[in-house]
Design a protein around this motif. Structure first.
Motif, short mmCIF file in Angstrom:
data_model
loop_
_atom_site.label_atom_id
_atom_site.label_comp_id
_atom_site.label_asym_id
_atom_site.label_seq_id
_atom_site.Cartn_x
_atom_site.Cartn_y
_atom_site.Cartn_z
N ASP A 264 -28.96 34.07 -11.75
CA ASP A 264 -27.61 33.53 -11.80
C ASP A 264 -26.74 34.31 -12.79
O ASP A 264 -25.55 34.54 -12.54
CB ASP A 264 -27.64 32.06 -12.22
CG ASP A 264 -28.22 31.16 -11.12
OD1 ASP A 264 -28.22 31.59 -9.95
OD2 ASP A 264 -28.67 30.05 -11.45
N GLY A 265 -27.35 34.76 -13.89
CA GLY A 265 -26.61 35.56 -14.85
C GLY A 265 -26.22 36.91 -14.29
O GLY A 265 -25.10 37.40 -14.55
N VAL A 266 -27.13 37.52 -13.54
CA VAL A 266 -26.81 38.81 -12.92
C VAL A 266 -25.66 38.65 -11.94
O VAL A 266 -24.72 39.46 -11.90
CB VAL A 266 -28.05 39.40 -12.23
CG1 VAL A 266 -27.68 40.65 -11.44
CG2 VAL A 266 -29.13 39.74 -13.26
N ILE A 267 -25.70 37.59 -11.14
CA ILE A 267 -24.62 37.35 -10.18
C ILE A 267 -23.30 37.14 -10.90
O ILE A 267 -22.25 37.66 -10.47
CB ILE A 267 -24.96 36.15 -9.29
CG1 ILE A 267 -26.08 36.52 -8.31
CG2 ILE A 267 -23.73 35.67 -8.51
CD1 ILE A 267 -26.59 35.38 -7.47
N ALA A 268 -23.32 36.42 -12.02
CA ALA A 268 -22.09 36.18 -12.78
C ALA A 268 -21.49 37.47 -13.31
O ALA A 268 -20.27 37.55 -13.53
CB ALA A 268 -22.37 35.21 -13.92
N ARG A 269 -22.33 38.48 -13.53
CA ARG A 269 -21.85 39.76 -14.06
C ARG A 269 -21.58 40.77 -12.93
O ARG A 269 -21.37 41.96 -13.21
CB ARG A 269 -22.88 40.33 -15.03
CG ARG A 269 -23.11 39.46 -16.26
CD ARG A 269 -23.94 40.17 -17.32
NE ARG A 269 -25.31 40.43 -16.91
CZ ARG A 269 -26.33 39.59 -17.06
NH1 ARG A 269 -26.10 38.38 -17.58
NH2 ARG A 269 -27.55 39.90 -16.69
N SER A 270 -21.59 40.31 -11.70
CA SER A 270 -21.45 41.19 -10.55
C SER A 270 -20.14 40.93 -9.82
O SER A 270 -19.44 39.95 -10.09
CB SER A 270 -22.63 40.98 -9.58
OG SER A 270 -23.86 41.24 -10.20
#
Length: 328
Positions: A264-270
Motif C-alpha cells: 500500500d505504501g508503494v502504491i501511495a508513492r506511485s
C-alpha cells in the motif's frame, strides 16, 4: 520535463525470450509516442528482473530504435572492470548515434551480488566513485595512467572513444556525501520508483546546496498505471506491486532490516489511479522536485496493458501537465 520509461525486464511468465521481446516492443512503442528516454536497470540472480547484461541489452536497443535516448540505470561499477565498461559504453554511444546516457550505482541491498562478484558492500561506494573517475578520464584523455586504491592502469588508450564529448553521466544514490560529490562534478542524479517524494526533494536540495546554480538533471522513476477509474487502475497494478513488494520484503527481512516495502505504501508513492489522479500526482512531482525526466515503470503483469496505459499517458495525461512537458 522529459518523459521516459524505466525497464526492469520483469518476467512474470518465466520465459526469457518473451520477456526480452516484450521490453523491446515497449521501448519501440514509447519511441513512436514521442517519449524522449528509455532507461534499463541492472539486476543479477533474479528471474523476475532479467537484466543482468545491461550493456548488451542497451546495445540491442540502440540497433532497433532511432531517436529515443537510452540510459543505464544503472551500471553497477563495483561488479565490473572499469576499462571494459568504458569500452562498452563508448561502443554503444557510437552505435546509437550519440544517444547514450551513462548512469552508475554501487548496487542495492542485494547481498548475493556483492558475494558473487567479490565486492565488499562496505567499500562499494568508494569503488564506484574511483571507477567512475577512471572511466571519465578514459573518455576524455588520449592516454591514462591511474593509481587508485582499487584500480590501477598504466598508459591505457581507450579505443574507441564515445561519440559524445563529454559523456552525460548520472549516479543513483541517496547518500548526502555522494550527492555532494555528484553536484561538485556536475553529475546528474537518479531517484528510484519506491523513493518517497520527500526523499527525492531532499536529494535535489542537498545537490543544489552543494552546487548552487547547477542543474541536478534529476531522472525520477515511478511505478505507473492509469485507467478511467481508480478502481480499474488498482485492479491492474496491485498484483504487480504485490509481487515486487513481497520480493523486496524478503530481501530486507533476511538482512534484519524489518519488513519495509509495504504494498500500500508503494502504491501511495506511485503514479497509479484515474487519469485525473495521475495528472495531479505528476503535477506535484513537477512542482516539488522539478525532474529533468519522469521515467514511467508500467505496473501491470500484462505486456499489452502496459503499452495501452503508456499510450494513455502520452495522449491524455502529458498534455495536461506543464507546457514544458508537451511533446515538441
Amino acid at each position: 520535463m522529459r518523459l521516459g520509461v524505466f525497464c526492469t525486464y520483469e518476467n512474470p511468465l518465466d520465459d526469457y525470450v518473451k520477456c526480452f521481446q516484450a521490453q523491446t516492443r515497449l521501448v519501440q512503442h514509447v519511441e513512436s509516442l514521442g517519449f524522449e528516454e528509455a532507461w534499463v536497470a541492472e539486476h543479477h540472480f533474479n528471474p523476475d528482473a532479467a537484466s543482468p547484461s545491461i550493456l548488451v541489452l542497451l546495445a540491442w536497443l540502440a540497433g532497433v530504435t532511432k531517436t529515443i535516448r537510452l540510459g543505464s540505470a544503472a551500471v553497477l561499477l563495483p561488479f565490473r572492470n572499469p576499462i571494459q565498461v568504458a569500452e562498452d559504453v563508448a561502443s554503444i554511444d557510437i552505435l546509437s548515434g550519440g544517444r547514450f546516457d551513462f548512469g552508475v550505482a554501487k548496487g542495492g541491498p542485494f547481498p548475493l551480488q556483492n558475494k558473487h562478484f567479490h565486492a565488499d558492500k562496505d567499500v562499494s561506494r568508494d569503488m564506484t566513485i574511483e571507477a567512475l573517475e577512471l572511466i571519465e578520464r578514459l573518455f576524455a584523455e588520449e592516454e591514462v595512467t591511474f593509481s587508485g586504491q582499487y584500480y590501477q592502469v598504466e598508459s591505457v588508450r581507450l579505443a574507441p572513444k564515445p561519440l559524445q564529448n563529454p559523456m552525460p553521466v548520472w549516479i543513483a544514490t541517496t547518500t548526502p556525501e555522494a550527492i555532494r560529490y555528484a553536484a561538485k562534478k556536475g553529475i546528474g542524479v537518479m531517484g528510484g520508483s519506491p523513493f518517497p517524494l520527500q526523499k527525492v526533494v531532499d536529494i535535489v536540495e542537498t545537490y543544489r546546496a552543494a552546487a548552487p546554480g547547477v542543474d541536478p538533471r534529476l531522472a525520477l522513476a515511478r511505478f505507473y498505471f492509469a485507467a478511467p477509474t481508480r478502481e480499474q487502475a488498482l485492479a491492474e497494478a496491485q498484483p504487480f506491486i504485490a509481487r515486487f513488494s513481497e520480493r523486496m520484503r524478503g530481501i530486507f527481512m533476511a538482512q534484519g532490516k524489518g519488513p519495509g516495502f509495504d504494498a500500500d505504501g508503494v502504491i501511495a508513492r506511485s503514479l497509479i489511479g484515474s487519469y485525473d489522479e495521475v495528472i495531479a500526482q505528476a503535477r506535484e512531482i513537477q512542482a516539488r522536485a522539478a525532474p529533468r525526466a519522469l521515467l514511467l515503470k508500467p505496473a501491470s503483469l500484462d505486456a499489452d496493458k502496459n503499452l495501452k496505459t503508456l499510450t494513455d499517458f502520452a495522449r491524455i495525461i502529458r498534455p495536461a501537465l506543464a507546457p514544458s512537458a508537451s511533446v515538441a
